[in-house]
Design a protein around this motif. Structure first.
Motif, PDB file in Angstrom:
ATOM      1  N   ILE A 115       0.867  -1.175   0.000  1.00 37.37           N
ATOM      2  CA  ILE A 115       0.000   0.000   0.000  1.00 37.37           C
ATOM      3  C   ILE A 115       0.905   1.227   0.000  1.00 37.37           C
ATOM      4  CG2 ILE A 115      -1.963  -1.079   1.154  1.00 37.37           C
ATOM      5  CD1 ILE A 115      -1.018   0.349   3.727  1.00 37.37           C
ATOM      6  N   GLY A 116       0.409   2.300  -0.631  1.00 38.70           N
ATOM      7  CA  GLY A 116       1.218   3.507  -0.701  1.00 38.70           C
ATOM      8  C   GLY A 116       0.413   4.709  -1.147  1.00 38.70           C
ATOM      9  N   MET A 117       1.110   5.668  -1.736  1.00 33.70           N
ATOM     10  CA  MET A 117       0.520   6.918  -2.183  1.00 33.70           C
ATOM     11  C   MET A 117       1.255   7.348  -3.446  1.00 33.70           C
ATOM     12  SD  MET A 117      -1.698   9.342  -1.324  1.00 33.70           S
ATOM     13  CE  MET A 117      -1.979   9.286   0.434  1.00 33.70           C
ATOM     14  N   GLU A 118       0.507   7.944  -4.398  1.00 36.95           N
ATOM     15  CA  GLU A 118       1.157   8.470  -5.588  1.00 36.95           C
ATOM     16  C   GLU A 118       0.553   9.805  -5.966  1.00 36.95           C
ATOM     17  OE1 GLU A 118      -0.872   6.843  -9.662  1.00 36.95           O
ATOM     18  OE2 GLU A 118       0.543   5.503  -8.693  1.00 36.95           O
ATOM     19  N   ALA A 119       1.303  10.552  -6.768  1.00 38.43           N
ATOM     20  CA  ALA A 119       0.857  11.857  -7.225  1.00 38.43           C
ATOM     21  C   ALA A 119       1.270  12.059  -8.676  1.00 38.43           C
ATOM     22  CB  ALA A 119       1.442  12.961  -6.363  1.00 38.43           C
ATOM     23  N   SER A 120       0.545  12.896  -9.354  1.00 35.18           N
ATOM     24  CA  SER A 120       0.893  13.287 -10.706  1.00 35.18           C
ATOM     25  C   SER A 120       2.117  14.196 -10.660  1.00 35.18           C
ATOM     26  CB  SER A 120      -0.281  14.035 -11.336  1.00 35.18           C
ATOM     27  OG  SER A 120       0.129  14.662 -12.525  1.00 35.18           O
ATOM     28  N   PRO A 121       3.049  14.054 -11.615  1.00 34.83           N
ATOM     29  CA  PRO A 121       4.160  15.008 -11.679  1.00 34.83           C
ATOM     30  C   PRO A 121       3.663  16.448 -11.836  1.00 34.83           C
ATOM     31  CG  PRO A 121       4.610  13.136 -13.093  1.00 34.83           C
ATOM     32  CD  PRO A 121       3.194  12.995 -12.608  1.00 34.83           C
ATOM     33  N   ALA A 122       2.471  16.610 -12.434  1.00 33.13           N
ATOM     34  CA  ALA A 122       1.898  17.950 -12.588  1.00 33.13           C
ATOM     35  C   ALA A 122       1.657  18.599 -11.230  1.00 33.13           C
ATOM     36  CB  ALA A 122       0.596  17.878 -13.388  1.00 33.13           C
ATOM     37  N   LEU A 123       1.349  17.824 -10.213  1.00 30.35           N
ATOM     38  CA  LEU A 123       1.161  18.363  -8.871  1.00 30.35           C
ATOM     39  C   LEU A 123       2.502  18.649  -8.207  1.00 30.35           C
ATOM     40  CD1 LEU A 123      -0.693  19.034  -6.440  1.00 30.35           C
ATOM     41  CD2 LEU A 123      -0.471  16.640  -5.777  1.00 30.35           C
ATOM     42  N   ILE A 124       3.428  17.712  -8.323  1.00 32.60           N
ATOM     43  CA  ILE A 124       4.722  17.823  -7.640  1.00 32.60           C
ATOM     44  C   ILE A 124       5.593  18.923  -8.246  1.00 32.60           C
ATOM     45  CG2 ILE A 124       6.864  16.583  -7.130  1.00 32.60           C
ATOM     46  CD1 ILE A 124       5.112  14.027  -7.008  1.00 32.60           C
ATOM     47  N   PHE A 125       5.605  19.020  -9.580  1.00 33.48           N
ATOM     48  CA  PHE A 125       6.496  19.970 -10.261  1.00 33.48           C
ATOM     49  C   PHE A 125       5.764  21.181 -10.830  1.00 33.48           C
ATOM     50  CE2 PHE A 125       8.709  15.802 -10.829  1.00 33.48           C
ATOM     51  CZ  PHE A 125       9.760  16.072  -9.973  1.00 33.48           C
ATOM     52  N   SER A 126       4.581  21.493 -10.331  1.00 39.67           N
ATOM     53  CA  SER A 126       3.787  22.582 -10.911  1.00 39.67           C
ATOM     54  C   SER A 126       4.472  23.942 -10.801  1.00 39.67           C
ATOM     55  CB  SER A 126       2.402  22.634 -10.261  1.00 39.67           C
ATOM     56  OG  SER A 126       2.518  22.925  -8.886  1.00 39.67           O
ATOM     57  N   GLN A 127       5.301  24.150  -9.799  1.00 41.31           N
ATOM     58  CA  GLN A 127       6.006  25.433  -9.673  1.00 41.31           C
ATOM     59  C   GLN A 127       7.146  25.550 -10.679  1.00 41.31           C
ATOM     60  OE1 GLN A 127       4.973  27.962  -7.700  1.00 41.31           O
ATOM     61  NE2 GLN A 127       3.238  26.606  -7.284  1.00 41.31           N
ATOM     62  N   ILE A 128       7.684  24.419 -11.110  1.00 41.24           N
ATOM     63  CA  ILE A 128       8.792  24.414 -12.072  1.00 41.24           C
ATOM     64  C   ILE A 128       8.269  24.401 -13.497  1.00 41.24           C
ATOM     65  CG2 ILE A 128      10.800  23.115 -12.880  1.00 41.24           C
ATOM     66  CD1 ILE A 128      10.956  21.989  -9.973  1.00 41.24           C
ATOM     67  N   LEU A 129       7.299  23.530 -13.768  1.00 44.33           N
ATOM     68  CA  LEU A 129       6.750  23.386 -15.116  1.00 44.33           C
ATOM     69  C   LEU A 129       5.228  23.293 -15.019  1.00 44.33           C
ATOM     70  CD1 LEU A 129       7.270  22.968 -18.144  1.00 44.33           C
ATOM     71  CD2 LEU A 129       7.446  20.529 -17.694  1.00 44.33           C
ATOM     72  N   SER A 130       4.562  24.418 -15.172  1.00 51.03           N
ATOM     73  CA  SER A 130       3.103  24.434 -15.070  1.00 51.03           C
ATOM     74  C   SER A 130       2.478  23.939 -16.371  1.00 51.03           C
ATOM     75  CB  SER A 130       2.601  25.844 -14.756  1.00 51.03           C
ATOM     76  OG  SER A 130       2.842  26.689 -15.861  1.00 51.03           O
ATOM     77  N   LEU A 131       1.238  23.470 -16.285  1.00 48.62           N
ATOM     78  CA  LEU A 131       0.530  22.985 -17.470  1.00 48.62           C
ATOM     79  C   LEU A 131       0.369  24.073 -18.520  1.00 48.62           C
ATOM     80  CD1 LEU A 131      -2.220  20.713 -15.896  1.00 48.62           C
ATOM     81  CD2 LEU A 131      -0.362  19.994 -17.380  1.00 48.62           C
ATOM     82  N   GLU A 132       0.289  25.333 -18.102  1.00 44.09           N
ATOM     83  CA  GLU A 132       0.131  26.438 -19.045  1.00 44.09           C
ATOM     84  C   GLU A 132       1.363  26.610 -19.932  1.00 44.09           C
ATOM     85  OE1 GLU A 132      -0.431  26.958 -15.610  1.00 44.09           O
ATOM     86  OE2 GLU A 132      -2.570  26.564 -15.890  1.00 44.09           O
ATOM     87  N   LYS A 133       2.527  26.186 -19.449  1.00 43.67           N
ATOM     88  CA  LYS A 133       3.762  26.326 -20.225  1.00 43.67           C
ATOM     89  C   LYS A 133       3.917  25.234 -21.279  1.00 43.67           C
ATOM     90  CE  LYS A 133       6.360  28.660 -16.624  1.00 43.67           C
ATOM     91  NZ  LYS A 133       7.501  28.587 -15.705  1.00 43.67           N
ATOM     92  N   ILE A 134       3.110  24.179 -21.185  1.00 46.79           N
ATOM     93  CA  ILE A 134       3.199  23.076 -22.149  1.00 46.79           C
ATOM     94  C   ILE A 134       2.161  23.324 -23.237  1.00 46.79           C
ATOM     95  CG2 ILE A 134       3.043  20.586 -22.490  1.00 46.79           C
ATOM     96  CD1 ILE A 134       3.677  20.297 -19.483  1.00 46.79           C
ATOM     97  N   ASN A 135       2.618  23.480 -24.474  1.00 42.82           N
ATOM     98  CA  ASN A 135       1.710  23.806 -25.576  1.00 42.82           C
ATOM     99  C   ASN A 135       1.090  22.581 -26.235  1.00 42.82           C
ATOM    100  OD1 ASN A 135       2.145  26.564 -25.242  1.00 42.82           O
ATOM    101  ND2 ASN A 135       3.987  26.490 -26.506  1.00 42.82           N
ATOM    102  N   GLU A 136       1.757  21.465 -26.227  1.00 41.72           N
ATOM    103  CA  GLU A 136       1.288  20.261 -26.907  1.00 41.72           C
ATOM    104  C   GLU A 136       0.353  19.462 -25.996  1.00 41.72           C
ATOM    105  OE1 GLU A 136       0.469  17.551 -29.572  1.00 41.72           O
ATOM    106  OE2 GLU A 136       1.778  19.249 -30.061  1.00 41.72           O
ATOM    107  N   LYS A 137      -0.847  19.145 -26.490  1.00 38.99           N
ATOM    108  CA  LYS A 137      -1.846  18.441 -25.691  1.00 38.99           C
ATOM    109  C   LYS A 137      -1.365  17.050 -25.260  1.00 38.99           C
ATOM    110  CE  LYS A 137      -6.591  16.886 -25.664  1.00 38.99           C
ATOM    111  NZ  LYS A 137      -7.798  16.657 -26.410  1.00 38.99           N
ATOM    112  N   MET A 138      -0.688  16.329 -26.149  1.00 38.51           N
ATOM    113  CA  MET A 138      -0.211  14.982 -25.812  1.00 38.51           C
ATOM    114  C   MET A 138       0.817  15.031 -24.676  1.00 38.51           C
ATOM    115  SD  MET A 138       0.078  13.257 -29.548  1.00 38.51           S
ATOM    116  CE  MET A 138      -0.084  11.539 -29.173  1.00 38.51           C
ATOM    117  N   LEU A 139       1.688  16.027 -24.685  1.00 40.59           N
ATOM    118  CA  LEU A 139       2.669  16.164 -23.604  1.00 40.59           C
ATOM    119  C   LEU A 139       1.983  16.496 -22.283  1.00 40.59           C
ATOM    120  CD1 LEU A 139       5.580  18.071 -25.376  1.00 40.59           C
ATOM    121  CD2 LEU A 139       5.488  15.661 -24.725  1.00 40.59           C
ATOM    122  N   LYS A 140       0.906  17.286 -22.330  1.00 40.43           N
ATOM    123  CA  LYS A 140       0.139  17.583 -21.120  1.00 40.43           C
ATOM    124  C   LYS A 140      -0.457  16.308 -20.534  1.00 40.43           C
ATOM    125  CE  LYS A 140      -1.284  22.330 -21.932  1.00 40.43           C
ATOM    126  NZ  LYS A 140      -2.384  23.268 -22.082  1.00 40.43           N
TER     127      LYS A 140
END
Length: 165
Positions: A55-80
């Protein structure tokens, strides 16, 4: 197992193939992510009997690294989608079963990389989507040498209605 069944309804289930140094196992895991960002996870490896349970816990990299690389900075939908669906997690505790002995692992980190979602129906809010994934995990064993596991397989996701893109 209850988490896996609940996960069939609410979020993400991985069904894959686990490779270790000398063995191969079926990998089943289920994660319930709150707002698709983080949540509890459970894993079970079979060959054909249980070989690993955790048993454990996981998170999306979008949550962990949102201050470094926000979703708004990624232009390609597939990469998002890859950024959002992938995972960084930790198994708080696990039991490894073998003929020789039972081993315990604690605080074992892992990284999952998912492909963009394939959703057979055009409306993506309330139906099943599928991704392929690869996972690497470093198992920290108590009183035994540490182990690295590799998993590949398919992940089944329910809906995309709360995705931020």
């Amino acid at each position: 197992m209850l988490l896996f069944l609940i996960g069939c309804i609410f979020w993400k289930n991985n069904i894959g193939w686990n490779k270790q140094e000398k063995t191969h196992e079926i990998h089943l895991s289920s994660t319930i992510r709150y707002l698709h960002l983080f949540g509890p996870t459970a894993k079970l490896h079979l060959n054909p009997t249980p070989k690993y349970l955790s048993i454990g816990m996981e998170a999306s990299p979008a949550l962990i690294f949102s201050q470094i690389l926000s979703l708004e900075k990624i232009n390609e939908k597939m990469l998002k989608e890859i950024y959002f669906l992938s995972a960084i997690g930790i198994d708080f505790g696990g039991v490894h079963f073998s003929k020789e002995k039972t081993k315990i692992s604690i605080f074992s980190p892992y990284v999952q990389l998912h492909t963009p979602a394939f959703c057979p129906v055009k409306e993506r809010r309330t139906m099943l989507c599928i991704t392929a994934y690869g996972e690497s995990q470093y198992n920290i064993m108590l009183g035994h040498p540490n182990e690295i596991n590799w998993n590949t397989g398919l992940s089944i996701h329910f809906g995309k209605g709360l995705f931020p893109y």
